[in-house]
Design an enzyme around this catalytic site. Structure first.
Site, mmCIF file in Angstrom:
data_model
loop_
_atom_site.group_PDB
_atom_site.id
_atom_site.type_symbol
_atom_site.label_atom_id
_atom_site.label_comp_id
_atom_site.label_asym_id
_atom_site.label_seq_id
_atom_site.Cartn_x
_atom_site.Cartn_y
_atom_site.Cartn_z
ATOM 1 N N ASP A 138 -1.914 -5.105 -6.852
ATOM 2 C CA ASP A 138 -1.355 -3.762 -6.687
ATOM 3 C C ASP A 138 -0.643 -3.328 -7.970
ATOM 4 O O ASP A 138 -1.128 -3.612 -9.074
ATOM 5 C CB ASP A 138 -0.396 -3.763 -5.490
ATOM 6 C CG ASP A 138 -0.430 -2.463 -4.728
ATOM 7 O OD1 ASP A 138 0.133 -1.481 -5.241
ATOM 8 O OD2 ASP A 138 -1.019 -2.419 -3.642
ATOM 9 N N HIS A 189 4.838 0.840 -5.112
ATOM 10 C CA HIS A 189 3.747 0.696 -4.146
ATOM 11 C C HIS A 189 3.508 -0.766 -3.781
ATOM 12 O O HIS A 189 3.469 -1.138 -2.603
ATOM 13 C CB HIS A 189 2.479 1.319 -4.736
ATOM 14 C CG HIS A 189 1.355 1.470 -3.770
ATOM 15 N ND1 HIS A 189 0.393 0.508 -3.570
ATOM 16 C CD2 HIS A 189 1.022 2.497 -2.950
ATOM 17 C CE1 HIS A 189 -0.482 0.925 -2.669
ATOM 18 N NE2 HIS A 189 -0.120 2.134 -2.280
ATOM 19 N N ASN A 241 -7.547 7.152 1.813
ATOM 20 C CA ASN A 241 -6.822 8.242 2.469
ATOM 21 C C ASN A 241 -7.515 9.598 2.366
ATOM 22 O O ASN A 241 -6.868 10.635 2.463
ATOM 23 C CB ASN A 241 -5.429 8.372 1.839
ATOM 24 C CG ASN A 241 -4.605 7.124 2.009
ATOM 25 O OD1 ASN A 241 -4.695 6.443 3.027
ATOM 26 N ND2 ASN A 241 -3.812 6.796 1.011
ATOM 27 N N SER A 294 -2.784 2.210 2.638
ATOM 28 C CA SER A 294 -2.214 1.172 1.769
ATOM 29 C C SER A 294 -1.256 0.269 2.520
ATOM 30 O O SER A 294 -1.094 -0.905 2.174
ATOM 31 C CB SER A 294 -1.446 1.820 0.605
ATOM 32 O OG SER A 294 -2.313 2.404 -0.315
#
Length: 406
Positions: free
Chosen positions: A71, A117, A212, A277
């Site tokens: 990530d 994130h 998304n 996520s």
């Protein structure tokens, strides 16, 4: 000549877009700004309220299981993650030079997260309990391998993602979580496909978010989620229905909470965010518990267990939530027999139709109204004629009296 770098997008887009729009050190969260570090959210998040944690953890809390989080990095200054992260096994493959894709070697340990994130993703998996917050990871004794290959500039590419997967293999990961994607078609001989296949060959459970871009409801493959063997995770809401933004497709394998998700942020504290996520690490946390409880089961069997025990309203999978919304407790308790693959639920047994006489239908509402209307009309006519006759009789009586008295 090297092929042009393929940028990553989709599941990471919400966080990256937000970070670019906010001052350094902040990131958008549901309901406003989330500044790093953040305050503590005291309440237990809804995504944990749906789970009986004592029962979930009656056999294991994920000890001994290593989960690679590929990530934007995983911050270790947050107290809930400090003991959870194995920084020595981490890596940073974000390139200093755009032509260096992927970097030949790591230039850090993966614990620098300027976006927040990756820190949120890691927290959902393995955050340790904190006395000031109701939030905790689903596998609070698992170990996180922090692998940074994306940042606030969107530097991550398919090539750096593939390199990150290989690093996770080298560091003995049991589960790999990838909360980012590319929607560009990738051939079967791409570096990313080869890396994923190598991980699966080592019996590593590979979990990826579906993306998304699903507001229009159209099916679209995203990578690496759509690769065979990867457990593709969609986002569900509080009603166990697909979150509107969650990408649809035949490759969707399972769903998990992805709306109003509380998790850790750099520096300390928690914030709220949403997206597939954060659905993927929810499943990764449960996978870590299963791996700890059943270390001899294959990656396919772990995946099948998650899917078979998921909550669903139909007997089999669909393109919105796959085999259903993950049920952590059922996955850990209804697990006596290994499953090679999920199977549809058996429908309710057929019940023979009862032997009843033919139904004789009465008049309909319209027929009844017509009948009553006719009665009313006839009654009115009779009354009219009766009144007219009575009037004539009365008139004749008056005439007779007038003649007699005259």
């Amino acid at each position: 000549m090297t092929a042009p770098a393929r940028p990553l997008r989709g599941a990471l887009a919400l966080a990256l877009t937000a970070a670019l729009a906010a001052p350094a050190g902040t990131a958008r969260a549901d309901g406003g700004q989330c500044t790093f570090p953040a305050g503590h959210i005291e309440e237990q998040p809804w995504s944990l309220q749906r789970v009986l944690l004592d029962r979930l953890w009656q056999d294991t809390r994920g000890e001994g299981v290593r989960v690679a989080v590929i990530d934007t990095g995983v911050d270790t200054a947050n107290p809930q993650l400090t003991p959870a992260v194995d920084a020595a096994s981490g890596a940073d493959f974000t390139p200093e030079d755009p032509e260096d894709d992927p970097p030949a070697r790591s230039r850090g340990d993966g614990t620098d997260d300027t976006v927040g994130h990756g820190t949120k993703v890691a927290g959902i998996i393995a955050a340790r309990p904190h006395p000031d917050s109701g939030f905790v990871g689903l596998a609070p004794e698992a170990t996180i391998i922090p692998i940074r290959q994306n940042d606030e500039y969107g530097s991550g590419t398919v090539a750096s993602l593939a390199r990150s997967v290989h690093h996770a293999i080298e560091q003995d990961a049991h589960v790999i979580n990838i909360s980012q994607d590319s929607d560009e078609p990738l051939s079967d001989d791409s570096a990313l496909k080869k890396a994923v296949d190598a991980a699966l060959a080592e019996e590593i459970v590979v979990i990826a978010s579906v993306g998304n871009d699903g507001v229009d409801g159209r099916s679209k493959d995203t990578y690496p989620a759509s690769y065979d063997g990867v457990l593709a995770v969609a986002a569900s809401d509080r009603n166990n229905e697909r979150a509107p933004f969650s990408q649809a497709g035949d490759f969707v394998g399972i769903a998990a909470p992805g709306v109003d998700m509380v998790s850790t942020v750099p520096g300390g504290g928690q914030c709220v965010d949403h997206g597939t996520s954060f659905s993927a690490p929810y499943v990764a946390g449960v996978a870590a518990l299963l791996r700890a409880k059943h270390p001899d089961r294959t990656a396919r069997e772990i995946t099948a267990q998650l899917q078979q025990t998921a909550e669903r309203s139909i007997t089999g999978p669909d393109r919105y939530i796959g085999w259903g919304v993950v049920d952590p407790v059922r996955a850990l308790t209804d697990d006596a027999t290994p499953l090679p693959s999920p199977t549809p639920d058996q429908g309710a047994p057929a019940v023979p139709a009862p032997d009843v006489p033919d139904l004789v239908l009465g008049e309909t509402y319209a027929q009844r109204a017509e009948r009553l209307g006719t009665y009313a009309l006839l009654t009115g006519a009779v009354l009219t004629f009766g009144l007219a006759g009575a009037a004539l009789v009365q008139r004749d009586r008056r005439r007779r009296r007038h003649r007699k008295t005259g």
